[in-house]
Design a protein around this motif. Sequence first.
Motif, PDB file in Angstrom:
ATOM      1  N   THR A  34       0.811  -1.215   0.000  1.00 10.32           N
ATOM      2  CA  THR A  34       0.000   0.000   0.000  1.00 10.32           C
ATOM      3  C   THR A  34       0.845   1.266   0.000  1.00 10.32           C
ATOM      4  O   THR A  34       0.524   2.240  -0.679  1.00 10.32           O
ATOM      5  N   TRP A  35       1.924   1.279   0.764  1.00 10.20           N
ATOM      6  CA  TRP A  35       2.756   2.480   0.801  1.00 10.20           C
ATOM      7  C   TRP A  35       3.320   2.780  -0.588  1.00 10.20           C
ATOM      8  O   TRP A  35       3.261   3.922  -1.058  1.00 10.20           O
ATOM      9  N   LEU A  36       3.840   1.768  -1.262  1.00 14.43           N
ATOM     10  CA  LEU A  36       4.407   1.986  -2.589  1.00 14.43           C
ATOM     11  C   LEU A  36       3.338   2.385  -3.590  1.00 14.43           C
ATOM     12  O   LEU A  36       3.573   3.212  -4.483  1.00 14.43           O
ATOM     13  N   ALA A  37       2.137   1.816  -3.459  1.00 17.79           N
ATOM     14  CA  ALA A  37       1.050   2.153  -4.380  1.00 17.79           C
ATOM     15  C   ALA A  37       0.653   3.620  -4.250  1.00 17.79           C
ATOM     16  O   ALA A  37       0.302   4.271  -5.247  1.00 17.79           O
ATOM     17  N   LEU A  38       0.722   4.162  -3.051  1.00 14.31           N
ATOM     18  CA  LEU A  38       0.306   5.546  -2.816  1.00 14.31           C
ATOM     19  C   LEU A  38       1.446   6.555  -2.939  1.00 14.31           C
ATOM     20  O   LEU A  38       1.243   7.674  -3.395  1.00 14.31           O
ATOM     21  N   HIS A  39       2.655   6.156  -2.512  1.00 13.04           N
ATOM     22  CA  HIS A  39       3.757   7.115  -2.421  1.00 13.04           C
ATOM     23  C   HIS A  39       4.900   6.830  -3.381  1.00 13.04           C
ATOM     24  O   HIS A  39       5.802   7.664  -3.522  1.00 13.04           O
ATOM     25  N   GLY A  40       4.908   5.655  -4.004  1.00 10.94           N
ATOM     26  CA  GLY A  40       6.008   5.305  -4.886  1.00 10.94           C
ATOM     27  C   GLY A  40       7.280   4.984  -4.127  1.00 10.94           C
ATOM     28  O   GLY A  40       7.283   4.843  -2.902  1.00 10.94           O
ATOM     29  N   THR A  41       8.370   4.904  -4.865  1.00 10.70           N
ATOM     30  CA  THR A  41       9.662   4.526  -4.256  1.00 10.70           C
ATOM     31  C   THR A  41      10.591   5.726  -4.107  1.00 10.70           C
ATOM     32  O   THR A  41      11.759   5.565  -3.769  1.00 10.70           O
ATOM     33  N   GLY A  42      10.071   6.920  -4.333  1.00  5.38           N
ATOM     34  CA  GLY A  42      10.918   8.112  -4.346  1.00  5.38           C
ATOM     35  C   GLY A  42      11.662   8.366  -3.057  1.00  5.38           C
ATOM     36  O   GLY A  42      12.842   8.679  -3.064  1.00  5.38           O
TER      37      GLY A  42
ATOM     38  N   LEU B  27      11.709   6.315   0.342  1.00  8.48           N
ATOM     39  CA  LEU B  27      11.286   5.245   1.240  1.00  8.48           C
ATOM     40  C   LEU B  27      11.687   5.506   2.687  1.00  8.48           C
ATOM     41  O   LEU B  27      11.182   4.847   3.592  1.00  8.48           O
ATOM     42  N   ASP B  28      12.598   6.460   2.911  1.00 11.03           N
ATOM     43  CA  ASP B  28      12.980   6.777   4.287  1.00 11.03           C
ATOM     44  C   ASP B  28      11.766   7.237   5.094  1.00 11.03           C
ATOM     45  O   ASP B  28      11.681   7.021   6.303  1.00 11.03           O
ATOM     46  N   GLU B  29      10.804   7.866   4.442  1.00  8.33           N
ATOM     47  CA  GLU B  29       9.614   8.341   5.138  1.00  8.33           C
ATOM     48  C   GLU B  29       8.724   7.193   5.598  1.00  8.33           C
ATOM     49  O   GLU B  29       7.839   7.390   6.437  1.00  8.33           O
ATOM     50  N   ALA B  30       8.947   5.998   5.021  1.00  9.40           N
ATOM     51  CA  ALA B  30       8.121   4.838   5.358  1.00  9.40           C
ATOM     52  C   ALA B  30       8.723   4.000   6.479  1.00  9.40           C
ATOM     53  O   ALA B  30       8.120   3.004   6.895  1.00  9.40           O
ATOM     54  N   ASN B  31       9.895   4.359   6.982  1.00  7.66           N
ATOM     55  CA  ASN B  31      10.524   3.576   8.045  1.00  7.66           C
ATOM     56  C   ASN B  31       9.671   3.592   9.308  1.00  7.66           C
ATOM     57  O   ASN B  31       9.123   4.625   9.688  1.00  7.66           O
ATOM     58  N   THR B  32       9.601   2.439   9.957  1.00  6.74           N
ATOM     59  CA  THR B  32       8.761   2.327  11.162  1.00  6.74           C
ATOM     60  C   THR B  32       9.527   1.827  12.381  1.00  6.74           C
ATOM     61  O   THR B  32       8.951   1.735  13.469  1.00  6.74           O
ATOM     62  N   TRP B  33      10.775   1.493  12.233  1.00 11.11           N
ATOM     63  CA  TRP B  33      11.558   0.969  13.357  1.00 11.11           C
ATOM     64  C   TRP B  33      12.906   1.654  13.380  1.00 11.11           C
ATOM     65  O   TRP B  33      13.508   1.926  12.339  1.00 11.11           O
ATOM     66  N   GLY B  34      13.380   1.975  14.600  1.00 13.23           N
ATOM     67  CA  GLY B  34      14.675   2.628  14.728  1.00 13.23           C
ATOM     68  C   GLY B  34      14.656   4.071  14.271  1.00 13.23           C
ATOM     69  O   GLY B  34      15.698   4.648  13.959  1.00 13.23           O
ATOM     70  N   VAL B  35      13.474   4.680  14.233  1.00 10.63           N
ATOM     71  CA  VAL B  35      13.340   6.058  13.735  1.00 10.63           C
ATOM     72  C   VAL B  35      13.660   7.045  14.852  1.00 10.63           C
ATOM     73  O   VAL B  35      13.106   6.972  15.947  1.00 10.63           O
ATOM     74  N   GLY B  36      14.585   7.957  14.599  1.00 10.20           N
ATOM     75  CA  GLY B  36      14.895   9.014  15.555  1.00 10.20           C
ATOM     76  C   GLY B  36      15.671   8.562  16.770  1.00 10.20           C
ATOM     77  O   GLY B  36      15.731   9.289  17.768  1.00 10.20           O
ATOM     78  N   VAL B  37      16.269   7.355  16.726  1.00 12.94           N
ATOM     79  CA  VAL B  37      17.066   6.880  17.862  1.00 12.94           C
ATOM     80  C   VAL B  37      18.410   6.367  17.362  1.00 12.94           C
ATOM     81  O   VAL B  37      18.549   5.976  16.206  1.00 12.94           O
ATOM     82  N   LYS B  38      19.404   6.394  18.251  1.00 14.96           N
ATOM     83  CA  LYS B  38      20.708   5.827  17.933  1.00 14.96           C
ATOM     84  C   LYS B  38      20.820   4.482  18.606  1.00 14.96           C
ATOM     85  O   LYS B  38      20.669   4.363  19.813  1.00 14.96           O
ATOM     86  N   ARG B  39      21.079   3.446  17.818  1.00 19.26           N
ATOM     87  CA  ARG B  39      21.185   2.105  18.358  1.00 19.26           C
ATOM     88  C   ARG B  39      22.644   1.734  18.578  1.00 19.26           C
ATOM     89  O   ARG B  39      23.522   2.093  17.787  1.00 19.26           O
TER      90      ARG B  39
ATOM     91  N   MET C 137      -2.216   6.871   3.445  1.00 18.44           N
ATOM     92  CA  MET C 137      -1.424   6.095   4.401  1.00 18.44           C
ATOM     93  C   MET C 137      -0.341   6.988   4.994  1.00 18.44           C
ATOM     94  O   MET C 137       0.284   7.777   4.286  1.00 18.44           O
ATOM     95  N   GLU C 138      -0.136   6.859   6.307  1.00 15.93           N
ATOM     96  CA  GLU C 138       0.876   7.669   6.965  1.00 15.93           C
ATOM     97  C   GLU C 138       1.540   6.878   8.090  1.00 15.93           C
ATOM     98  O   GLU C 138       0.993   5.905   8.601  1.00 15.93           O
ATOM     99  N   VAL C 139       2.730   7.316   8.440  1.00 18.03           N
ATOM    100  CA  VAL C 139       3.464   6.732   9.553  1.00 18.03           C
ATOM    101  C   VAL C 139       3.195   7.570  10.797  1.00 18.03           C
ATOM    102  O   VAL C 139       3.262   8.803  10.760  1.00 18.03           O
ATOM    103  N   LEU C 140       2.876   6.902  11.919  1.00 19.39           N
ATOM    104  CA  LEU C 140       2.583   7.582  13.179  1.00 19.39           C
ATOM    105  C   LEU C 140       3.775   7.449  14.120  1.00 19.39           C
ATOM    106  O   LEU C 140       4.162   6.341  14.498  1.00 19.39           O
ATOM    107  N   ARG C 141       4.355   8.556  14.498  1.00 23.53           N
ATOM    108  CA  ARG C 141       5.504   8.530  15.402  1.00 23.53           C
ATOM    109  C   ARG C 141       5.029   8.408  16.848  1.00 23.53           C
ATOM    110  O   ARG C 141       4.062   9.064  17.245  1.00 23.53           O
ATOM    111  N   PRO C 142       5.676   7.589  17.652  1.00 24.86           N
ATOM    112  CA  PRO C 142       5.284   7.481  19.065  1.00 24.86           C
ATOM    113  C   PRO C 142       5.685   8.714  19.849  1.00 24.86           C
ATOM    114  O   PRO C 142       6.660   9.392  19.518  1.00 24.86           O
TER     115      PRO C 142
END
Length: 317
Positions: free
Chosen positions: A239-247, A249-261, A283-288
Motif C-alpha cells: 500500500t505504501w508503494l502504491a500511494l507514495h512510490g519509491t521516491g 522510502l525513508d519516510e516509510a521507516n517504522t523501526w529505529g526512527v529518531g534513535v541511535k542504536r 497512508m501515513e506513519v505515526l511517530r510514538p
Amino acid sequence: MTTKRVWRTLSVFNSSTQRWAPLPPRKRNAQRQVEQRVPRPLTMTSWNIDALSSRPVARARHLLSHILEGQRSSDIIFLQEVNLDVRASILNDPRVRSAFLTTDAEDQTAFEGVPFATMTLLSSARFGSSLDSQKEGESEGGEKLELGRVFRVTLPSKYGRDGLCVEIVPPTAPDRVLRLINVHLDTFWDMLPYRAQQLEVLADVLREPGCSGGIIAGDFNAVTTEDQELLTKNGLVDTWLALHGTGNLDEANTWGVGVKRRDGRGPRRLDKVAMVGLEARKMEVLRPGFIELPIPGGESIDKPWSDHCGLRCTFTI
C-alpha cells in the motif's frame, strides 16, 4: 501448503450484563435487497506496542490514547506484541468497552506458551453486532459491515506466530467476504525462509474460495532486501508503494526512527499494509510520543511508547 485454523470468537462488551459476551454467528441472506450506496472509507491503525521494554502497560495506554482520541480515531486497530497484562488493560479500558468489539476477550488461549500475541479491535459504530443497541443493519452515516468468522491461521514459525483473521461482509454485497489479517511475522535476519512461507500462506488465505480479498497488516519484520520483494511475489499490493512510490522510502521507516542504536542498525520499514481487492486512499506513519521512565539514582529519562512507529491507512471496499 496446508494451514491449520484455530477458530475463536469475536467478543463485545455487553453493558447490560457487565460481562464480555461472545458475538453470535453472522446470519447470511443472499436474497436480501440492499440499497446500493458508495461505502464510507474505513481507517485502520496498526502498531507493534513493544512488549519487552519496561512499563509495557503504561506505554500501551499512552499509545492507545493516541489512536482513540481526537478526530482521527480508527475503525480497525491491529496491535502486535500484546502481553497478558496489556491485554487486561485493553479489555478494562472504558473507551474500548463502550465502543469496540475485541478479539481474545473471552479467554487467554492465544497467549498461552508465547510471550505476547496479536489483538484486533473493531469499532462497533462501523461493524455489526446483534448486541448493538441500534436498529440492526444501521450505523451513523450508513449500514454497518457484518462480522463473520474469527480465526487464527497457524503459520510455519520458530516463535509460534500466527495470522489473526476477522471476516467482514459489506452490506451492499452480502455474498462478498473480505478478511482482515493481523500479523507479526518471525523476527531476525535468519528467519527469512519462515517469513517467506508465512506470507505465502497468508496470501493464499485471501484467495480461498468464497473470499474476495482483504488486508494483511502488522509487523512484517522486513529486515532484508529479499523481504521487500515478498509482497510482489505473492500478488499482494504494497500500500505504501502504491500511494507514495519509491521516491523517498525513508519516510516509510517504522523501526529505529529518531534513535541511535548501539548495534549501529539504522531505521527500517518493518511494518507494512498489504491489500488485495481493496482501494487505498491514504497512508501515513505515526511517530510514538514519550513516557517518563525512572532510572537508578532517583532520576528519569524519556522513552518512546514503542520502538516501532504505527501505520494509519484509509481504504474503501
